[in-house]
Design an enzyme around this catalytic site. Structure first.
Site, PDB file in Angstrom:
ATOM      1  N   GLY A 124      38.007  41.810   4.400  1.00 15.07           N
ATOM      2  CA  GLY A 124      38.736  40.677   4.950  1.00 15.07           C
ATOM      3  C   GLY A 124      37.858  39.669   5.661  1.00 15.07           C
ATOM      4  O   GLY A 124      36.708  39.455   5.288  1.00 15.07           O
ATOM      5  N   ASP A 176      33.272  31.094  -1.841  1.00 13.33           N
ATOM      6  CA  ASP A 176      33.559  29.661  -2.050  1.00 13.33           C
ATOM      7  C   ASP A 176      35.034  29.432  -2.390  1.00 13.33           C
ATOM      8  O   ASP A 176      35.615  28.424  -1.993  1.00 13.33           O
ATOM      9  CB  ASP A 176      32.662  29.100  -3.151  1.00 13.33           C
ATOM     10  CG  ASP A 176      31.203  29.266  -2.779  1.00 13.33           C
ATOM     11  OD1 ASP A 176      30.829  28.796  -1.699  1.00 13.33           O
ATOM     12  OD2 ASP A 176      30.467  29.909  -3.541  1.00 13.33           O
TER      13      ASP A 176
HETATM   14  P1  AMP Z   1      29.597  33.169  -3.257  1.00 11.89           P
HETATM   15  O1  AMP Z   1      30.914  32.464  -3.104  1.00 11.89           O
HETATM   16  O2  AMP Z   1      28.929  33.370  -1.938  1.00 11.89           O
HETATM   17  O3  AMP Z   1      29.697  34.396  -4.118  1.00 11.89           O
HETATM   18  O4  AMP Z   1      28.617  32.129  -4.031  1.00 11.89           O
HETATM   19  C1  AMP Z   1      28.346  32.237  -5.398  1.00 11.89           C
HETATM   20  C2  AMP Z   1      27.724  30.982  -5.956  1.00 11.89           C
HETATM   21  O5  AMP Z   1      26.622  30.518  -5.159  1.00 11.89           O
HETATM   22  C3  AMP Z   1      27.151  31.249  -7.332  1.00 11.89           C
HETATM   23  O6  AMP Z   1      28.017  30.682  -8.302  1.00 11.89           O
HETATM   24  C4  AMP Z   1      25.755  30.627  -7.328  1.00 11.89           C
HETATM   25  O7  AMP Z   1      25.554  29.733  -8.386  1.00 11.89           O
HETATM   26  C5  AMP Z   1      25.659  29.910  -6.004  1.00 11.89           C
HETATM   27  N1  AMP Z   1      24.347  30.091  -5.348  1.00 11.89           N
HETATM   28  C6  AMP Z   1      23.587  31.210  -5.315  1.00 11.89           C
HETATM   29  N2  AMP Z   1      22.432  30.989  -4.627  1.00 11.89           N
HETATM   30  C7  AMP Z   1      22.465  29.685  -4.213  1.00 11.89           C
HETATM   31  C8  AMP Z   1      21.573  28.859  -3.450  1.00 11.89           C
HETATM   32  N3  AMP Z   1      20.409  29.320  -2.976  1.00 11.89           N
HETATM   33  N4  AMP Z   1      21.943  27.579  -3.214  1.00 11.89           N
HETATM   34  C9  AMP Z   1      23.127  27.118  -3.681  1.00 11.89           C
HETATM   35  N5  AMP Z   1      24.015  27.838  -4.406  1.00 11.89           N
HETATM   36  C10 AMP Z   1      23.697  29.114  -4.673  1.00 11.89           C
END
Ligand code: AMP
Length: 302
Positions: A206, A234
């Site tokens: 959560g 995200d």
């Molecule tokens: P999350 O929501 O934390 O799982 O973020 C996943 C997304 O973050 C993936 O689709 C990646 O393309 C992106 N991502 C991973 N590393 C980076 C970075 N260093 N800078 C920006 N975006 C990133």
């Protein structure tokens, strides 16, 4: 009210215990804007290379996302490769290729500059600062980050935190950034850097919100099958900010509702690879899962 989001648009290659996806659409801004688009108007700023197919841009447009700030420049699109083991809360980054992002200088289109809500998705904190210098009079600014930047650009991140209302971060990253194991102590330390509100995402456990001395704990939706946690953070932020922008209400009670909408969107996202599930929702799915969250967390007074 509309949201301006700046972040990555990427090709992701992901491996989980349940399958693999090679070079699929991903990126922090892609997940955020798709999720938020169920609630409000979204204006996207990002950069892709000439290898990025127009069909993905059309897909974003078909969700009503304003892509006039998405630039296509010579070079290759940002790529991320990650792996998850059975602990799906922990992403193991195998490769990060910034490609066109390494020379990206975000230019906020004139028509975007008055957006009342701003989300600085996970990108270089120096770029996140550059964006804030171009927006005028935002009502609410939130940002995200990750270990890549906590380790690589800690000073820029601290500078950025002085300028945001809400900081959203993963549990492990909150511990790393603050150098503290206790999340309560970590929250206090992080809030001392500037943001008024902190949300710590705890994956399948959560999220916790620290807001003006109060703490709110939301569960994650207990799903039977999780295929790919990429983008959960995200999509969470997209649901949260989307709901806040839709209602324009920044009260504590509404922030709590927004966290549940964020959790609803994250729970859908992890049901499939890439943006497959997020793109196939209808408003009724979202409302029904929100009600299920309410039942899940309800208990009687003694
Ligand atoms: P999350 O929501 O934390 O799982 O973020 C996943 C997304 O973050 C993936 O689709 C990646 O393309 C992106 N991502 C991973 N590393 C980076 C970075 N260093 N800078 C920006 N975006 C990133």
């Amino acid at each position: 009210m509309s949201i301006l989001v700046v972040g990555s648009v990427a090709f992701d290659s992901v491996e989980t215990p349940f399958g693999k996806a090679e070079e699929v659409l991903g990126g922090s801004a892609t997940y955020f804007s798709t999720s938020a688009s169920y609630f409000t108007d979204v204006k996207l700023v990002a950069v892709v290379g000439t290898d990025f197919p127009d069909i993905h841009i059309e897909g974003l447009k078909s969700r009503g996302i304003d892509v006039s700030g998405l630039k296509k420049v010579p070079g290759k699109t940002f790529r991320w490769r990650g792996r998850y083991d059975y602990d799906l809360n922990q992403a193991h980054t195998l490769e990060t290729h910034l490609n066109v992002f390494s020379s990206f200088n975000p230019e906020i289109p004139e028509s975007y500059r008055e957006s009342p809500f701003v989300f600085l998705a996970n990108i270089d904190p120096e770029l996140q600062i550059k964006v804030l210098e171009q927006v005028k009079g935002a009502k609410f600014v939130a940002c995200d980050t990750m270990n890549f930047w906590i380790e690589g650009k800690p000073d820029a991140l601290r500078k950025l935190l002085k300028k945001v209302d809400l900081f959203v971060i993963n549990e492990g990253e909150a511990r790393e950034f603050s150098g503290t194991a206790s999340l309560v102590k970590a929250a206090r330390k992080i809030l001392n850097n500037g943001p008024k509100t902190l949300i710590i995402k705890r994956g399948e456990y959560g999220a916790l919100m620290f807001n003006h001395g109060s703490v709110f704990s939301a569960p994650a939706y207990p799903l039977e099958d999780i295929f790919d946690p990429t983008g959960a953070g995200d999509s969470f932020a997209g649901g949260l900010m989307g709901y806040l922008a839709n209602t324009g209400d920044l009260s504590e009670a509404n922030l709590r509702r927004a966290i549940i909408f964020g959790s609803v969107m994250a729970s859908f996202n992890v049901e499939a690879f890439s943006l497959e599930r997020l793109n196939s929702l209808c408003l009724n799915d979202i409302k029904m899962r929100y009600s299920e969250f309410k039942r899940l967390t309800h208990f009687e007074d003694i």
